[in-house]
Design an enzyme around this catalytic site. Structure first.
Site, PDB file in Angstrom:
ATOM      1  N   ASP A   1       9.604   0.224   1.678  1.00 57.91           N
ATOM      2  CA  ASP A   1       9.011  -0.682   0.686  1.00 57.91           C
ATOM      3  C   ASP A   1       9.827  -0.716  -0.604  1.00 57.91           C
ATOM      4  OD1 ASP A   1       5.990  -2.009   0.567  1.00 57.91           O
ATOM      5  OD2 ASP A   1       6.933  -1.735  -1.376  1.00 57.91           O
TER       6      ASP A   1
ATOM      7  N   SER B   1       4.105  -6.569  -2.504  1.00 56.69           N
ATOM      8  CA  SER B   1       4.068  -6.140  -1.104  1.00 56.69           C
ATOM      9  C   SER B   1       3.030  -6.873  -0.273  1.00 56.69           C
ATOM     10  CB  SER B   1       3.798  -4.638  -1.017  1.00 56.69           C
ATOM     11  OG  SER B   1       4.907  -3.940  -1.481  1.00 56.69           O
TER      12      SER B   1
ATOM     13  N   THR C   1       0.976  -2.788   2.266  1.00 63.52           N
ATOM     14  CA  THR C   1       1.807  -3.025   3.455  1.00 63.52           C
ATOM     15  C   THR C   1       1.079  -2.679   4.757  1.00 63.52           C
ATOM     16  OG1 THR C   1       3.774  -2.745   2.114  1.00 63.52           O
ATOM     17  CG2 THR C   1       4.067  -2.597   4.502  1.00 63.52           C
TER      18      THR C   1
ATOM     19  N   ASP D   1       9.463   2.313  -3.114  1.00 65.53           N
ATOM     20  CA  ASP D   1       9.043   1.319  -4.102  1.00 65.53           C
ATOM     21  C   ASP D   1       8.498   1.965  -5.370  1.00 65.53           C
ATOM     22  OD1 ASP D   1       8.214  -1.581  -4.687  1.00 65.53           O
ATOM     23  OD2 ASP D   1       6.304  -0.516  -4.908  1.00 65.53           O
TER      24      ASP D   1
HETATM   25 ZN    ZN Z   1       6.038  -2.370  -5.828  1.00 65.73          ZN
END
Ligand code: ZN
Length: 561
Positions: A45, A85, A152, A277
């Protein structure tokens, strides 16, 4: 790259032609030919290209998926250049672009160039490749390092206009019968922390899952219907992880594959390296690179399985960029070509904790900042101002204070603490030679999985998410909403003659009256206060209320004659 050569080029052309007609054909043909039994989709991510380059330097060799890199993916939303996301993962899961926050639902605005508005209506649930794979008889799995209802993973087994609806999304994921769910987030399942005051932990057990809470239990279990929850919220960064308390992403991936691959019909598995991320948001290059390398080890597990198995597609692709990470920063403007490569990666390779992991090592009075940072983060030359800033960092924010200090020393630049809009790297292992190539749209990933597994997403949306009020009305059933019997679990009630269905939001059943206990799909849900059996009719999927309309499985509508 060699092993594909000309075949790949021909396949790419064929795919380009096919994808134009695939959507139209989908409605006509129910069962399609699959070119693979299994698909494993791995998402780091928020990983941009440059961190992958640096991770390779730190690792000292190629990343496990490097040899399969075949293209770039455009990550934009239906309306915005830069995605979060929720719509980014939804595009991979459903084949529809949508907007900020939307989980496996259509968006409202389709203003990006070249997009047309889906005819299905706005903010309505659309079927995912996981749901379609499940209905095809395959097993399914979700593995992540965040809480499992985070955007996600939720994109593949939940539907909501908002990613923030953790209560509803976790209930949907549980009621979607995903065979294997491994990650964090048990605190969001506890009755006290939920608006419906239902213990989802109890529901997991009641639905036949084996729940494991430690790496040891995960390793020991032979169960194939498995929930593994290893932290109250997200798991730790891999570098900070206590291996006695939390399994690594590679261990979870390995267990998921062994649990799912027993199904002779095949499986679909999504694996997310969730916190690449989060480290990027904090501009902590140590967290970014080390979690990318943990993700790389999970990819190796998937690829090793696929190369042996011969009937498995492995897709490795980030969902969007983050942080504007660059190798070389303002300080190298005049010296970039005189800066030895060790300058960029050695400081990062030295760290044994991320900025987040350092937090618990600092004493209450913060008198040990210099020692701790030198010992675990590899920075021995902190200025007095830096020491003061670290000591002052609010709980949970140390990585965003110390990360940029590492960035400055390793000459890693950051342009933002947010996501970015550039394309991301696509790597695909496909033994059939049909992998996508070139610069493609994110929605093409869903279409590729659909083709590979012989699924039909459009037909699955019809089957799982019929617009309930109008469909029942067409059958002349009386429809009402019951928010009083169980106010925390609102029901859509449809009645005709003796038959009554009370469809529970976010769940995979309707409480029924007037149906035989022996009828197809009917089972005993429980007993009421008087000891009388409560019967339920199993739905093909979960019931979704998007704030305006109800969407339910077609088989529930068919129960009204
Ligand atoms: Zn993010």
């Amino acid at each position: 790259m060699e092993r594909y050569g000309k075949v790949a080029l021909a396949a790419a052309l064929a795919i380009a032609l096919l994808s134009q007609v695939a959507v139209g054909q989908a409605k006509k043909t129910a069962a399609k030919t699959a070119s693979a039994k299994n698909v494993i989709l791995l998402i780091p991510d928020g990983a941009s290209l440059a961190p992958e380059t640096l991770a390779r330097w730190v690792k000292g060799s190629a990343l496990s998926f490097d040899e399969y890199t075949c293209g770039l993916v455009k990550t934009h939303n239906s309306d915005m250049t830069i995605a979060d996301s929720a719509p980014a993962g939804s595009a991979y899961a459903t084949g529809f672009k949508s907007q900020t926050g939307n989980i496996a639902s259509t968006g409202k605005v389709y203003s990006a160039p070249g997009l047309s508005v889906p005819s299905l209506g706005e903010l309505r649930p659309v079927a995912t490749v996981l749901e379609a794979a499940k209905l095809s008889g395959r097993s399914t799995g979700l593995v992540c390092t965040s809480e499992f209802m985070h955007a996600t993973p939720a994109d593949f087994a939940g539907h909501d206009p908002s990613r923030k609806n953790y209560d509803g999304l976790s209930e949907q994921i549980i009621h979607n019968n995903v065979d294997v769910v491994l990650g964090g987030g048990w605190s969001f399942l506890e009755a006290a922390n939920r608006s419906d005051k239902d213990s989802m932990i109890e529901q997991i057990a009641a639905r036949g899952y084996t729940l494991v809470r430690t790496p040891e239990e995960l390793k020991a279990t032979k169960e194939t219907k498995l929930f593994g929850l290893f932290a109250p919220k997200a798991l730790a960064y891999d570098l900070d992880r206590d291996a006695g308390k939390e399994p690594g992403l590679d261990e979870m991936t390995s267990k998921a594959i062994s649990a799912l691959s027993g199904n002779k019909n095949g499986f679909f598995l999504m694996v997310e390296g969730s916190k690449v991320d989060w480290a990027a948001h904090a501009n902590d290059p140590v967290g970014i690179v080390s979690d990318l390398l943990a993700f790389d080890r999970a990819c190796k597990v998937a690829l090793d399985f696929a190369r042996k198995n011969g009937d498995t597609v492995v897709i490795v692709v980030s969902d969007h960029g983050n942080s504007g990470f660059s190798i070389g920063d303002r300080s190298t403007s005049g010296s970039y070509d005189k800066t030895p490569y060790t300058v960029f990666y050695e400081p990062i390779a030295k760290a044994t904790k991320t900025g987040e992991g350092l937090e618990s090592l600092l004493s209450a009075d913060k008198s040990n900042v210099r020692d701790v940072v030198a010992k675990y983060y590899g920075i021995a030359d902190l200025s007095d101002e830096e020491v003061a800033a670290i000591a002052k960092a609010a709980p949970g924010s140390l990585n965003s204070v110390i990360g940029p200090m590492m960035g400055a020393r390793a000459k890693i630049g950051f342009t933002t603490g947010g996501h970015t809009g550039e394309d991301v790297v696509l790597s695909v292992y496909d033994p059939s030679g049909n992998r996508p190539m070139g610069v493609i749209e994110n929605v093409e990933i869903a279409r590729y999985v659909e083709r590979s597994l012989g699924l039909d997403l459009s037909a699955t949306t019809d089957r799982l998410f019929a617009e309930a009020e109008s469909a029942f009305a067409a059958k002349k059933a009386e429809v009402s909403v019951d928010a009083t019997t169980d106010p925390a679990n609102v029901r859509l009630v449809a009645r005709k003659g003796d038959v009554e269905l009370a469809i529970v939001q976010n769940r995979d059943y309707a409480i029924v009256k007037g149906m035989a206990k022996t009828a197809k799909g009917v089972y005993v849900l429980g007993r009421d206060a008087a000891g009388k059996e409560t019967l339920a009719l199993k739905a093909d999927g979960v019931a979704v209320y998007n704030g305006k309309k109800w969407f339910v499985s077609r088989n529930l509508i068919d129960a009204i004659k």
